[in-house]
Enzyme design. Structure first.
Site, PDB file in Angstrom:
ATOM      1  N   HIS A   1       0.954  -1.490   0.171  1.00 38.41           N
ATOM      2  CA  HIS A   1      -0.370   0.004  -0.239  1.00 38.41           C
ATOM      3  C   HIS A   1       0.714   1.075  -0.170  1.00 38.41           C
ATOM      4  O   HIS A   1       0.954   2.457   0.817  1.00 38.41           O
ATOM      5  CB  HIS A   1      -0.741   0.285   1.508  1.00 38.41           C
TER       6      HIS A   1
ATOM      7  N   GLU B   1      -1.218   1.082  -5.384  1.00 37.91           N
ATOM      8  CA  GLU B   1      -0.721  -0.275  -4.649  1.00 37.91           C
ATOM      9  C   GLU B   1      -0.394  -1.682  -5.255  1.00 37.91           C
ATOM     10  O   GLU B   1      -1.590  -1.971  -5.614  1.00 37.91           O
ATOM     11  CB  GLU B   1      -1.139   0.245  -3.790  1.00 37.91           C
TER      12      GLU B   1
HETATM   13  C1  BG6 Z   1      -7.498   1.567  -0.368  1.00 38.29           C
HETATM   14  C2  BG6 Z   1      -8.440   1.688   0.098  1.00 38.29           C
HETATM   15  O1  BG6 Z   1      -6.102   0.276  -0.618  1.00 38.29           O
HETATM   16  O2  BG6 Z   1      -7.193   1.653   1.395  1.00 38.29           O
HETATM   17  C3  BG6 Z   1      -9.465   2.692   0.129  1.00 38.29           C
HETATM   18  O3  BG6 Z   1      -9.042   0.734  -1.574  1.00 38.29           O
HETATM   19  C4  BG6 Z   1      -9.238   2.187   1.771  1.00 38.29           C
HETATM   20  O4  BG6 Z   1     -10.487   2.095   0.105  1.00 38.29           O
HETATM   21  C5  BG6 Z   1      -7.721   2.444   1.495  1.00 38.29           C
HETATM   22  O5  BG6 Z   1      -9.808   4.060   2.028  1.00 38.29           O
HETATM   23  C6  BG6 Z   1      -6.710   3.046   2.961  1.00 38.29           C
HETATM   24  O6  BG6 Z   1      -7.605   2.278   3.850  1.00 38.29           O
HETATM   25  P1  BG6 Z   1      -7.308   2.038   5.555  1.00 38.29           P
HETATM   26  O7  BG6 Z   1      -7.511   0.772   5.910  1.00 38.29           O
HETATM   27  O8  BG6 Z   1      -5.223   2.441   6.120  1.00 38.29           O
HETATM   28  O9  BG6 Z   1      -7.901   3.460   5.901  1.00 38.29           O
END
Ligand code: BG6
Length: 298
Positions: A159, A265
């Protein structure tokens, strides 16, 4: 010293002045500097004390991407983005340290996962996460081994939060003509007819089976700098920017910080990878920071 181990993180340094920092919590890379210039976004409001996933850098998503859509899958009871980003990895030591690159490893097995998470996904597994720094290039690689007596299914995703001066100028190349699921439009499937992706509103897209060899993230701030992303064994790519409304609702992201970040990501999230007992899977990303005017930075 090219590798410094502190209580909560490891700092690695390249002989030419590049560096990276990796927290044991989630094995999250929180900083990657090219000769002093920060290339990853880390929210000023991110908690770094292990009470919540780190907001920025490169959280490792495993074994579930987002929340499982199907409540009958084995990973359904895990929190959003799984357990790896909220578990403390162990130090696996330095695997390469020479003139051109430094490589360090982190490990996580089921016995190191918090009890409440282990209960809802009681699988025996081993993760090895390797972070390699080489002047203008950062490589992050994950291996997953099934140490259980039965097969298990998992998603994986790196991510990555890129630090950018202005989201309204950024463009992403390499995803043209590839269909994606649009989470903003109720998970409808779409294809973008624009050559590049630009950002003018909340963007949350899951591109499946991306054949592109190089995804290019152009900063477009007049400097001609860009990131070249190469993926190994990670067929899907998520593109995310929360924009102002979502940023306001996130306790660990400043209201205006969405302007300084874009998440590209690479992962395997549109279906599950199945691993049989004793089998291993391996995948990763290589990101190179370049200036397009003169080619390779030197
Ligand atoms: C992304 C998702 O990978 O991560 C999104 O596609 C999400 O939908 C984002 O909002 C952040 O996620 P988190 O759990 O770190 O707030």
């Amino acid at each position: 010293m090219p590798v410094e181990t502190l209580e909560d993180k490891v700092i690695i340094k390249d002989s030419r002045g590049s560096s990276a920092e990796i927290y044991f919590f989630g094995a999250t890379v929180t900083s990657w500097k090219y000769r002093g210039k920060e290339l990853l976004f880390l929210s000023k409001k991110s908690l770094l004390d292990g009470t919540k996933g780190i907001r920025g850098g490169i959280p490792v998503v495993f074994p579930q991407f987002a929340k499982a859509a199907d409540s009958s899958v084995e990973t359904a009871a895990l929190p959003q983005h799984g357990l790896a980003r909220i578990s403390k990895f162990e130090w696996g030591g330095v695997s390469v340290d020479n003139e051109s690159e430094v490589s360090v490893r982190f490990g996580l097995n089921d016995s190191q996962v918090p009890e409440n998470l282990r209960k809802v996904w009681p699988k025996k597994f081993k993760l090895i996460y390797t972070v390699t720094l080489n002047d203008d290039t950062l490589k992050t690689n994950l291996s997953v081994t099934n140490e259980d007596i039965a097969p298990f299914d998992f998603n994986v995703l790196l991510h990555t939060y890129y630090s950018i001066p202005d989201i309204s100028k950024v463009s992403v190349d390499g995803l043209f003509n590839i269909s994606y699921v649009d989470k903003v439009k109720n998970f409808t499937t779409d294809i973008d007819n624009n050559q590049s992706i630009n950002f003018t509103q909340t963007t949350d897209r899951i591109y499946g089976n991306v054949p592109t060899e190089i995804i290019k993230i152009n900063i477009n701030d007049g400097s001609n700098e860009a990131f070249l992303l190469r993926r190994t064994n990670l067929k899907d790519t998520v593109v995310w920017n929360p924009w102002i409304d979502n940023a306001k609702n996130m306790s660990d992201l400043g209201d205006d910080e969405y302007k300084q970040m874009v998440c590209i990501e690479p992962g395997h999230v549109t279906d599950y990878i199945t691993l049989k007992p004793k089998e291993s899977w391996e995948g990763g990303q290589t990101i190179q920071y370049v200036t397009l005017a003169i080619g390779h930075l030197s």
